[in-house]
Design a protein around this motif. Structure first.
Motif, PDB file in Angstrom:
ATOM      1  N   ASN A 101      12.310  17.117   8.968  1.00 34.20           N
ATOM      2  CA  ASN A 101      11.715  18.260   8.656  1.00 34.20           C
ATOM      3  C   ASN A 101      11.267  18.442   7.314  1.00 34.20           C
ATOM      4  O   ASN A 101      11.056  19.557   6.772  1.00 34.20           O
ATOM      5  N   VAL A 102      11.070  17.300   6.504  1.00 34.64           N
ATOM      6  CA  VAL A 102      10.668  17.181   5.259  1.00 34.64           C
ATOM      7  C   VAL A 102       9.126  16.548   5.539  1.00 34.64           C
ATOM      8  O   VAL A 102       9.140  15.040   5.939  1.00 34.64           O
ATOM      9  N   VAL A 103       7.946  17.150   5.320  1.00 32.59           N
ATOM     10  CA  VAL A 103       6.583  16.259   5.470  1.00 32.59           C
ATOM     11  C   VAL A 103       6.828  15.389   4.431  1.00 32.59           C
ATOM     12  O   VAL A 103       6.925  15.476   3.131  1.00 32.59           O
ATOM     13  N   PRO A 104       6.791  13.774   4.806  1.00 26.52           N
ATOM     14  CA  PRO A 104       6.863  12.764   3.761  1.00 26.52           C
ATOM     15  C   PRO A 104       5.612  12.870   2.628  1.00 26.52           C
ATOM     16  O   PRO A 104       4.696  12.615   2.886  1.00 26.52           O
ATOM     17  N   PRO A 105       6.289  13.099   1.427  1.00 27.14           N
ATOM     18  CA  PRO A 105       5.318  13.014   0.261  1.00 27.14           C
ATOM     19  C   PRO A 105       5.040  11.603  -0.225  1.00 27.14           C
ATOM     20  O   PRO A 105       4.086  11.454  -0.947  1.00 27.14           O
ATOM     21  N   SER A 106       5.674  10.660   0.163  1.00 26.63           N
ATOM     22  CA  SER A 106       5.389   9.143  -0.121  1.00 26.63           C
ATOM     23  C   SER A 106       5.937   8.500   1.242  1.00 26.63           C
ATOM     24  O   SER A 106       6.875   8.572   1.727  1.00 26.63           O
ATOM     25  N   ALA A 107       5.139   7.430   1.273  1.00 18.57           N
ATOM     26  CA  ALA A 107       5.249   6.354   2.228  1.00 18.57           C
ATOM     27  C   ALA A 107       4.545   5.085   1.748  1.00 18.57           C
ATOM     28  O   ALA A 107       3.548   4.963   0.986  1.00 18.57           O
ATOM     29  N   SER A 108       5.069   4.093   2.037  1.00 17.61           N
ATOM     30  CA  SER A 108       4.380   2.571   1.922  1.00 17.61           C
ATOM     31  C   SER A 108       4.723   1.593   2.973  1.00 17.61           C
ATOM     32  O   SER A 108       5.278   1.616   4.082  1.00 17.61           O
ATOM     33  N   VAL A 109       3.354   0.920   2.964  1.00 15.25           N
ATOM     34  CA  VAL A 109       3.340  -0.537   4.016  1.00 15.25           C
ATOM     35  C   VAL A 109       3.312  -1.533   3.402  1.00 15.25           C
ATOM     36  O   VAL A 109       2.394  -1.429   2.332  1.00 15.25           O
ATOM     37  N   THR A 139      -6.185  11.642   5.819  1.00 19.28           N
ATOM     38  CA  THR A 139      -5.203  12.410   5.798  1.00 19.28           C
ATOM     39  C   THR A 139      -5.042  13.412   4.496  1.00 19.28           C
ATOM     40  O   THR A 139      -3.873  13.977   4.439  1.00 19.28           O
ATOM     41  N   GLY A 140      -5.811  13.203   3.722  1.00 10.20           N
ATOM     42  CA  GLY A 140      -5.762  13.889   2.703  1.00 10.20           C
ATOM     43  C   GLY A 140      -4.712  13.488   1.539  1.00 10.20           C
ATOM     44  O   GLY A 140      -4.281  14.452   0.887  1.00 10.20           O
ATOM     45  N   THR A 141      -4.323  12.210   1.600  1.00  7.60           N
ATOM     46  CA  THR A 141      -3.676  11.778   0.890  1.00  7.60           C
ATOM     47  C   THR A 141      -4.271  10.849  -0.453  1.00  7.60           C
ATOM     48  O   THR A 141      -5.487  10.505  -0.054  1.00  7.60           O
ATOM     49  N   THR A 142      -3.422  10.440  -1.227  1.00  3.15           N
ATOM     50  CA  THR A 142      -4.063   9.517  -2.349  1.00  3.15           C
ATOM     51  C   THR A 142      -3.535   8.130  -2.061  1.00  3.15           C
ATOM     52  O   THR A 142      -2.103   8.079  -1.817  1.00  3.15           O
ATOM     53  N   LEU A 143      -4.346   7.250  -2.391  1.00  9.46           N
ATOM     54  CA  LEU A 143      -3.662   5.734  -2.348  1.00  9.46           C
ATOM     55  C   LEU A 143      -3.493   5.194  -3.705  1.00  9.46           C
ATOM     56  O   LEU A 143      -4.455   5.322  -4.645  1.00  9.46           O
ATOM     57  N   ALA A 144      -1.986   5.001  -3.815  1.00 10.83           N
ATOM     58  CA  ALA A 144      -1.868   4.508  -5.265  1.00 10.83           C
ATOM     59  C   ALA A 144      -2.160   2.998  -5.472  1.00 10.83           C
ATOM     60  O   ALA A 144      -2.826   2.386  -4.719  1.00 10.83           O
ATOM     61  N   PRO A 145      -2.290   2.836  -6.818  1.00 12.50           N
ATOM     62  CA  PRO A 145      -2.906   1.391  -7.330  1.00 12.50           C
ATOM     63  C   PRO A 145      -2.058   0.397  -6.275  1.00 12.50           C
ATOM     64  O   PRO A 145      -0.995   0.476  -6.294  1.00 12.50           O
ATOM     65  N   VAL A 146      -2.787  -0.449  -5.786  1.00 11.47           N
ATOM     66  CA  VAL A 146      -2.253  -1.473  -4.761  1.00 11.47           C
ATOM     67  C   VAL A 146      -1.680  -2.459  -5.562  1.00 11.47           C
ATOM     68  O   VAL A 146      -2.168  -3.085  -6.574  1.00 11.47           O
ATOM     69  N   TYR A 204       0.813  -1.309  -0.035  1.00 13.59           N
ATOM     70  CA  TYR A 204       0.074  -0.050  -0.131  1.00 13.59           C
ATOM     71  C   TYR A 204       0.934   1.122   0.064  1.00 13.59           C
ATOM     72  O   TYR A 204       1.849   1.356   1.010  1.00 13.59           O
ATOM     73  N   SER A 205       0.685   2.133  -0.958  1.00 14.70           N
ATOM     74  CA  SER A 205       1.584   3.127  -1.286  1.00 14.70           C
ATOM     75  C   SER A 205       0.673   4.357  -1.339  1.00 14.70           C
ATOM     76  O   SER A 205      -0.126   4.473  -2.031  1.00 14.70           O
ATOM     77  N   PHE A 206       0.932   5.345  -0.443  1.00 16.82           N
ATOM     78  CA  PHE A 206       0.502   6.790  -0.154  1.00 16.82           C
ATOM     79  C   PHE A 206       1.110   7.776  -0.982  1.00 16.82           C
ATOM     80  O   PHE A 206       2.217   7.955  -0.711  1.00 16.82           O
TER      81      PHE A 206
END
Ligand SMILES: [Zn+2]
Length: 541
Positions: A277-285, A315-322, A222-224
């Motif tokens: 100090n950088v709001v993470p623009p991408s993250a995944s689990v 969180t106002g983020t988007t979920l990339a295609p799983v 899952y990538s956001f």
């Protein structure tokens, strides 16, 4: 996959009458050939040991088994096998074939290692060869040594006796990622095969049939995507993808209370941002979602999807295609193949362990705080099929996908020590010692004898298919967990191997200079903790 020949009723009758006509002398000839094969396997013990030690020293992770596959492909070609490389879209996957005609027997075993499991063999305390590096903390360095030794012994007999039949050998690439075998199935690797026999390291010589005790699974990433901003200067302008990952995990862990007891699920965070100090623009689990059967796995997957969408919404983020990174059907093993294996297991019996073997085993068991019972000295019984209420979930292996496409069973051989945690440095300790070598030779004997059973008794192939059709798949039909758009996740583990391979390369086994890997490493066997608590850990070359 259904074999194309010998499936008609007329064919079955012909096979039956041929078998009964030859019944008088067949068992003695078969028995004699089996004994000869077992002796030949014993005579090849040094090659078996070299394969076990060589692959141990490579210690490669899933999808990056380049040295392992190069070594095995070259060895099989030198021994007359035709090898098709990079099959099913995986650079380290291959299919080796020898012989002609029916039956086609497909034998496989896994080859990949475990992260952070680098460990000196024969040393009963934590002592990595390369700190932080991967290693064979599951014992996947031994299975293809079993299969190839058996195949070479049987090939010699097939040539001499002019026995028809084809042997296929393949590696379980990236089994720890359950990353390959569903693609093998989708790519038709088993299309022409009549039966499959898999081998896997264990601490006893064993097999079973029916549903496995463990689970099947989907492995899902899952990538956001959020928006970066200065974490202190303008945090209100950022949207943290890491927040979505954390909230997804919190959501999942609350939901966990209301999932079936048979389920297992666990996750790691491959991407949690770069710096605070950088709001993470991408993250995944990355989740492994395990359940007992296809419908329950799909249900679990749907729950995770809904929680991921909820986390993105919060969180106002988007979920990339799983992305599906791997999958495994829960295995179901064939009764006819398992019973044939078990008859040969009883004939071969467990290896004779030496006093140093037992000393290593007991020292490691004490090190881990489990019962110091030593190595197995009594054969397991042939476990009958589990009833539904006896299945409580557990590990997975993508041999499950193979097992739902053609009659399949797994031979487990005694190359490791009882009572270990699994997926751990402790599971690597025995894997390049006489324990692993003797266990692999015992396994190769059983494998060779069982290959001869199926080569010389065509009715066994018919019976295996009768079980497969009329019992196993009567109510359950295979449908892949991978979707049409999914591709093997061959980029996994690239970074880890790039980081550690240069240091690991210095420890590769060189059989032209050293009889065994223990000898090359200068390790006294066994090395156990001294009375003063110290552990010598062997000499690092
Ligand atoms: Zn395994």
């Amino acid at each position: 996959m259904m074999p194309s020949l010998g499936r008609s009723i007329a064919g079955a009758l012909l096979a039956f009458s041929a078998a009964s006509g030859a019944a008088a002398q067949q068992p003695t000839r078969l028995a004699a050939l089996k004994q000869e094969a077992a002796r030949d396997v014993e005579a090849r013990a040094q090659l078996t040991q070299q394969m076990v030690d060589q692959i141990f020293s490579f210690g490669e992770l899933g999808f990056q088994e380049t040295e392992t596959s190069r070594y095995l492909v070259d060895l099989l070609r030198r021994n007359g096998f035709t090898v098709r490389e990079a099959i099913a879209g995986m650079p380290t996957a291959w299919l080796a074939t020898w012989g002609s005609g029916k039956p086609v027997i497909s034998i496989g075993s896994d080859i990949d290692g475990i992260p952070q499991a680098s460990q000196k063999p024969g040393v009963a305390c934590r002592s990595p060869l390369v700190e932080g590096a991967p290693g064979h903390g599951e014992g996947h360095n031994s299975g293809l040594a079993v299969n190839i030794t058996a195949a070479l012994a049987v090939k010699r007999l097939m040539e001499r006796e002019r026995l028809p039949g084809t042997i296929q050998i393949w590696p379980g690439v990236a089994e720890e990622l359950v990353g390959a075998k569903a693609y093998f199935v989708r790519d038709g690797v088993f299309r022409d095969a009549d039966i499959a026999i898999f081998s896997h390291v264990d601490n006893n010589l064993a097999t079973s049939w029916g549903d496995i005790a463990g689970n099947g699974l989907v492995s899902v990433l899952y990538s956001f995507q959020g928006r970066s901003a200065h974490s202190a200067g303008a945090p209100w302008r950022g949207r943290s993808a890491l927040d979505a990952v954390e909230l997804m995990n919190i959501g999942w862990n609350y939901r966990r209370e209301h999932l079936r007891l048979q389920h297992r699920s666990h996750y790691v965070i491959p991407d949690g941002g770069d710096q605070p100090n950088v709001v993470p623009p991408s993250a995944s689990v990355w989740y492994y979602l395990r359940e007992l059967d296809y419908p329950h796995i799909q249900e679990l997957f749907a729950v995770a999807d809904s929680i991921a969408r909820g986390a993105a919404l919060m969180t106002g983020t988007t979920l990339a295609p799983v992305r599906i990174l791997g999958s495994a059907w829960p295995g179901h093993f064939n009764r006819v193949i398992a019973e044939a294996l078990y008859e040969n297991i009883k004939q071969v019996g467990l290896p004779t362990w030496s006093e140093p073997d037992q000393r290593l085993a007991r020292a490691l068991q004490r090190e881990l705080g489990v019962s110091d019972s030593g190595l197995a000295t009594r054969l397991d019984t042939l476990r009958p099929a589990l009833r539904a209420n006896e299945r409580r979930g557990g590990g997975s292996d993508d041999i499950g996908d193979v097992s739902w496409n053609l009659p399949t069973a797994t031979l487990r051989f005694p190359s490791n020590i009882p009572g270990l945690p699994g997926h751990n440095w402790a599971n690597a300790i025995a894997m390049a010692t006489p324990i692993a070598h003797k266990g692999a030779t015992a396994g190769a004997k059983v494998m060779a004898m069982t290959l001869l059973d199926f080569l010389l008794r065509p009715e066994l192939v018919q019976q295996a298919w009768a079980y497969f059709r009329n019992v196993q798949t009567k109510d359950v039909k295979y449908q892949p967990l991978i979707r049409p758009q999914d591709r093997p996740a061959t980029e996994l583990n690239q970074g880890i191997m790039a980081r550690f391979r240069p240091a690991m390369r210095r420890h590769y086994y060189d059989p032209s200079k050293h009889r065994t890997y223990l000898e090359q490493l200068g390790i006294a066997y066994p090395t156990v903790r001294a009375p003063d608590g110290s552990c010598a850990g062997g000499a690092t070359p």
